[in-house]
Write a protein that holds these residues in place. Structure first.
Motif, PDB file in Angstrom:
ATOM      1  N   LYS A  30      -0.629  18.421   5.846  1.00 48.70           N
ATOM      2  CA  LYS A  30      -0.695  19.633   6.658  1.00 48.70           C
ATOM      3  C   LYS A  30       0.505  20.537   6.390  1.00 48.70           C
ATOM      4  N   GLN A  31       1.689  19.912   6.315  1.00 55.96           N
ATOM      5  CA  GLN A  31       2.886  20.685   6.044  1.00 55.96           C
ATOM      6  C   GLN A  31       2.815  21.349   4.667  1.00 55.96           C
ATOM      7  N   ARG A  32       2.298  20.593   3.695  1.00 54.39           N
ATOM      8  CA  ARG A  32       2.170  21.147   2.336  1.00 54.39           C
ATOM      9  C   ARG A  32       1.196  22.311   2.313  1.00 54.39           C
ATOM     10  N   GLN A  33       0.041  22.118   3.018  1.00 54.21           N
ATOM     11  CA  GLN A  33      -0.935  23.204   3.086  1.00 54.21           C
ATOM     12  C   GLN A  33      -0.346  24.431   3.761  1.00 54.21           C
ATOM     13  N   ALA A  34       0.430  24.182   4.847  1.00 56.49           N
ATOM     14  CA  ALA A  34       1.056  25.309   5.537  1.00 56.49           C
ATOM     15  C   ALA A  34       2.053  26.016   4.628  1.00 56.49           C
ATOM     16  N   GLU A  35       2.828  25.234   3.868  1.00 57.23           N
ATOM     17  CA  GLU A  35       3.779  25.836   2.944  1.00 57.23           C
ATOM     18  C   GLU A  35       3.069  26.618   1.852  1.00 57.23           C
ATOM     19  N   LEU A  36       1.953  26.043   1.337  1.00 55.36           N
ATOM     20  CA  LEU A  36       1.180  26.764   0.313  1.00 55.36           C
ATOM     21  C   LEU A  36       0.613  28.062   0.866  1.00 55.36           C
ATOM     22  N   GLU A  37       0.084  27.991   2.102  1.00 52.16           N
ATOM     23  CA  GLU A  37      -0.482  29.191   2.721  1.00 52.16           C
ATOM     24  C   GLU A  37       0.599  30.244   2.944  1.00 52.16           C
ATOM     25  N   ALA A  38       1.780  29.779   3.418  1.00 52.05           N
ATOM     26  CA  ALA A  38       2.882  30.714   3.622  1.00 52.05           C
ATOM     27  C   ALA A  38       3.329  31.328   2.292  1.00 52.05           C
ATOM     28  N   ALA A  39       3.378  30.497   1.232  1.00 52.04           N
ATOM     29  CA  ALA A  39       3.756  31.004  -0.088  1.00 52.04           C
ATOM     30  C   ALA A  39       2.725  32.011  -0.600  1.00 52.04           C
ATOM     31  N   ARG A  40       1.446  31.677  -0.363  1.00 49.94           N
ATOM     32  CA  ARG A  40       0.383  32.594  -0.809  1.00 49.94           C
ATOM     33  C   ARG A  40       0.488  33.937  -0.090  1.00 49.94           C
ATOM     34  N   LEU A  41       0.671  33.896   1.223  1.00 49.80           N
ATOM     35  CA  LEU A  41       0.808  35.142   1.978  1.00 49.80           C
ATOM     36  C   LEU A  41       2.036  35.933   1.529  1.00 49.80           C
ATOM     37  N   ALA A  42       3.135  35.200   1.305  1.00 49.29           N
ATOM     38  CA  ALA A  42       4.350  35.886   0.847  1.00 49.29           C
ATOM     39  C   ALA A  42       4.143  36.528  -0.516  1.00 49.29           C
ATOM     40  N   LYS A  43       3.445  35.776  -1.409  1.00 47.64           N
ATOM     41  CA  LYS A  43       3.166  36.318  -2.753  1.00 47.64           C
ATOM     42  C   LYS A  43       2.259  37.539  -2.667  1.00 47.64           C
ATOM     43  N   GLU A  44       1.220  37.448  -1.815  1.00 47.16           N
ATOM     44  CA  GLU A  44       0.333  38.598  -1.648  1.00 47.16           C
ATOM     45  C   GLU A  44       1.102  39.808  -1.113  1.00 47.16           C
ATOM     46  N   LYS A  45       1.989  39.547  -0.139  1.00 45.35           N
ATOM     47  CA  LYS A  45       2.787  40.638   0.415  1.00 45.35           C
ATOM     48  C   LYS A  45       3.698  41.233  -0.646  1.00 45.35           C
ATOM     49  N   GLU A  46       4.324  40.357  -1.434  1.00 44.37           N
ATOM     50  CA  GLU A  46       5.213  40.827  -2.498  1.00 44.37           C
ATOM     51  C   GLU A  46       4.435  41.615  -3.550  1.00 44.37           C
ATOM     52  N   ASP A  47       3.237  41.086  -3.936  1.00 40.28           N
ATOM     53  CA  ASP A  47       2.403  41.802  -4.913  1.00 40.28           C
ATOM     54  C   ASP A  47       1.994  43.168  -4.375  1.00 40.28           C
ATOM     55  N   GLU A  48       1.667  43.197  -3.076  1.00 40.07           N
ATOM     56  CA  GLU A  48       1.270  44.470  -2.475  1.00 40.07           C
ATOM     57  C   GLU A  48       2.441  45.459  -2.497  1.00 40.07           C
ATOM     58  N   GLU A  49       3.651  44.944  -2.186  1.00 39.52           N
ATOM     59  CA  GLU A  49       4.816  45.819  -2.234  1.00 39.52           C
ATOM     60  C   GLU A  49       5.069  46.320  -3.650  1.00 39.52           C
ATOM     61  N   VAL A  50       4.940  45.410  -4.618  1.00 38.74           N
ATOM     62  CA  VAL A  50       5.131  45.820  -6.018  1.00 38.74           C
ATOM     63  C   VAL A  50       4.096  46.870  -6.422  1.00 38.74           C
ATOM     64  N   ARG A  51       2.857  46.644  -5.993  1.00 38.02           N
ATOM     65  CA  ARG A  51       1.777  47.596  -6.334  1.00 38.02           C
ATOM     66  C   ARG A  51       2.048  48.970  -5.717  1.00 38.02           C
ATOM     67  N   GLN A  52       2.491  48.946  -4.459  1.00 40.15           N
ATOM     68  CA  GLN A  52       2.799  50.214  -3.805  1.00 40.15           C
ATOM     69  C   GLN A  52       3.958  50.928  -4.512  1.00 40.15           C
ATOM     70  N   GLN A  53       4.978  50.139  -4.859  1.00 43.08           N
ATOM     71  CA  GLN A  53       6.103  50.732  -5.588  1.00 43.08           C
ATOM     72  C   GLN A  53       5.667  51.289  -6.932  1.00 43.08           C
ATOM     73  N   ALA A  54       4.769  50.541  -7.612  1.00 37.14           N
ATOM     74  CA  ALA A  54       4.259  51.031  -8.900  1.00 37.14           C
ATOM     75  C   ALA A  54       3.480  52.338  -8.722  1.00 37.14           C
ATOM     76  N   LEU A  55       2.680  52.397  -7.662  1.00 40.08           N
ATOM     77  CA  LEU A  55       1.936  53.633  -7.396  1.00 40.08           C
ATOM     78  C   LEU A  55       2.875  54.797  -7.126  1.00 40.08           C
ATOM     79  N   LEU A  56       3.902  54.505  -6.302  1.00 40.60           N
ATOM     80  CA  LEU A  56       4.866  55.566  -6.023  1.00 40.60           C
ATOM     81  C   LEU A  56       5.599  56.005  -7.290  1.00 40.60           C
ATOM     82  N   ALA A  57       5.985  54.987  -8.120  1.00 35.45           N
ATOM     83  CA  ALA A  57       6.666  55.323  -9.370  1.00 35.45           C
ATOM     84  C   ALA A  57       5.766  56.133 -10.292  1.00 35.45           C
ATOM     85  N   LYS A  58       4.493  55.762 -10.342  1.00 35.42           N
ATOM     86  CA  LYS A  58       3.550  56.495 -11.188  1.00 35.42           C
ATOM     87  C   LYS A  58       3.390  57.936 -10.710  1.00 35.42           C
ATOM     88  N   LYS A  59       3.265  58.083  -9.383  1.00 36.75           N
ATOM     89  CA  LYS A  59       3.141  59.441  -8.833  1.00 36.75           C
ATOM     90  C   LYS A  59       4.383  60.267  -9.154  1.00 36.75           C
TER      91      LYS A  59
END
Length: 492
Positions: free
Chosen positions: A311-340
């Motif tokens: 359970k702890q491992r699954q929770a850590e994986l889920e937290a890592a996945r959410l963090a990665k998704e959040k980080e990817d989203e931030e990177v994507r937004q920054q890339a969009l802003l940089a492109k604009k």
């Protein structure tokens, strides 16, 4: 004889003489059986009640001796004195019913009674026939008392008591009635123990500690039983010292063998009892059930622990996945802003360039570039002439240095820096291999030309480098661009 100590301080006895006019104090020594009893109690640190218990014990022993009933041995008169080793000494003295429990006082009393009854003088006076010498059965009474009155000889005879049952119950005999079969066997074998307070077999309700103590005692049984009474040879009958030693050696070996057989018998008895004991089976089943329960509890705890870890491992994986998704989203937004932002900059630059093209006169700029190029070529030619004049007389290798050879020399000097072994020969070799003019240069020519180039002013060196760059661009098809464009400005 008991020597009484002198009277201590305060223990004197005062005697008053009534006949005299004045009293006289005399010191006397305490004596008498009462003072003797007092000294014994004081030395033993015992009270008067303890002395009374000892007196009662002595009186009870005397009463037991008085109440002792001797059993007449019917075969007494038929005994052969020469075969005294095979006779029952307790039965001869009439103590067959008491045997090893008889006290020394009882043995002495029994012998006294037997002597009064069977002494040859008594029987001779009564008219009975008497055998001469040691052939009379009275010798057996004397021998029995001799054996039983000596503690060492009595112990040897007790070890081979003919009435003792040495049998060991088998496993099949105690299948249904274990305690009834084995209890009396352990009870009668406990007499051989050197240790007192021999543990009892117990019953079905005995605790594990009691049963374990019982079998530990018997598996480490310390027996005093010895078999010197059965020695076939008597060392007293030996004629010399060597024969006596040989007899002792034979007797020791026989005793050791019999002792080993006795201990094997005890061990067999304990093994049979242990294998048939229903309590051992019950304890083993309880121990097995306890181990199974512990094993199940351990497995359950391990399973729960693994589940918690999962359970702890699954929770850590889920937290890592959410963090990665959040980080990817931030990177994507920054890339969009940089492109604009980049698109905005491109548009601004494009507008600036358009303005620059419209505002500047390209013809004037090109004319100015052409003039600067001609001036640089003129300076280069003048520098070449000056170099030839300064190095005049340097042979054929010092003449005809084309622009390609000069660039090749500069490249070779940079490629082989100071410190290279035979540097100028290596540079001359390199130029002869890569030169397109076909002129062979020596190390001396190369040194002279390098020195002349060092004497040139910085402007001449820049012109040479610029010419080489222009040639490179022509050969590789690089389109020249205006290098005097105005820097762009960012408009917010």
């Amino acid at each position: 004889m008991l020597l009484l100590p002198s009277a201590a301080d305060g223990q004197g006895t005062a005697i008053t003489h009534a006949l005299t006019s004045a009293s006289t104090l005399c010191r006397v020594e305490p004596v008498g059986r009462w003072f003797e009893a007092f000294v014994k109690r004081r030395n033993r640190n015992a009270s008067a009640s303890f002395q009374e218990l000892e007196d009662k014990k002595e009186l009870s022993e005397e009463s037991e001796d008085e109440e002792l009933q001797l059993e007449e041995f019917p075969m007494l008169k038929t005994l052969d004195p020469k075969d005294w080793k095979n006779q029952d000494h307790y039965a001869v003295l009439g103590l067959g019913h008491v045997r090893y429990k008889a006290t020394q006082r009882q043995i002495k009393a029994a012998h006294k009674a037997m002597v009064l009854k069977h002494h040859p003088d008594k029987r001779k006076a009564a008219g009975e026939p008497i055998k001469e010498g040691d052939n009379d059965y009275f010798t057996c009474i004397t021998k029995a008392y001799e054996m039983l009155s000596d503690p060492v000889k009595r112990r040897a005879f007790n070890s081979v008591d003919p009435t003792f049952d040495n049998s060991v119950p088998s496993k099949s005999e105690a299948k249904d009635n274990f305690f009834e079969v084995f209890s009396p066997v352990f009870e009668r074998n406990s007499r051989w123990s050197n240790k007192k307070n021999v543990p009892k077999l117990g019953d079905m309700n005995s605790t594990f500690e009691d049963v374990d103590a019982f079998y530990s005692f018997w598996y480490n049984f310390d027996s005093w039983r010895e078999f010197s009474y059965l020695d076939e040879e008597e060392k007293e009958k030996a004629e010399c010292r060597d024969e006596r030693r040989w007899i002792e050696k034979q007797n020791r070996a026989t005793r050791a063998q019999r002792k080993k057989e006795e201990m094997n018998r005890i061990r067999t008895l304990v093994d049979n009892a242990y294998s048939c004991d229903p309590r051992i089976k019950k304890f083993k089943e309880e121990e097995k059930a306890k181990k199974e329960a512990e094993k199940k509890a351990k497995a359950e705890a391990k399973r729960k622990e693994q589940e918690a870890k999962e359970k702890q491992r699954q929770a850590e994986l889920e937290a890592a996945r959410l963090a990665k998704e959040k980080e990817d989203e931030e990177v994507r937004q920054q890339a969009l802003l940089a492109k604009k932002e980049k698109d905005i900059q491109k548009k601004a630059i494009k507008k600036e360039r358009q303005k620059l093209r419209n505002s500047c006169k390209i013809e004037e700029i090109n004319e100015q570039i052409r003039k600067e190029k001609e001036e640089a070529e003129a300076r280069m030619r003048q520098a070449s002439k000056n170099t030839e004049k300064s190095t005049g007389g340097g042979g054929n290798g010092s003449k005809n240095w084309s622009e390609d050879d000069l660039q090749l020399l500069i490249k070779a000097v940079n490629l082989f820096p100071a410190g290279t072994n035979s540097r100028w020969e290596v540079i001359a070799n390199y130029m002869n291999i890569h030169s397109s003019s076909g002129v062979k240069r020596t190390a001396k020519d190369v040194i002279c030309k390098a020195k002349s180039l060092q004497k040139l002013d910085p402007h001449q060196k820049d012109d040479i480098n610029k010419k080489a760059f222009d040639k490179f661009k022509k050969e590789h098809g690089v389109v020249p661009q205006a290098d005097n464009a105005m820097p762009s400005e960012r408009f917010e």
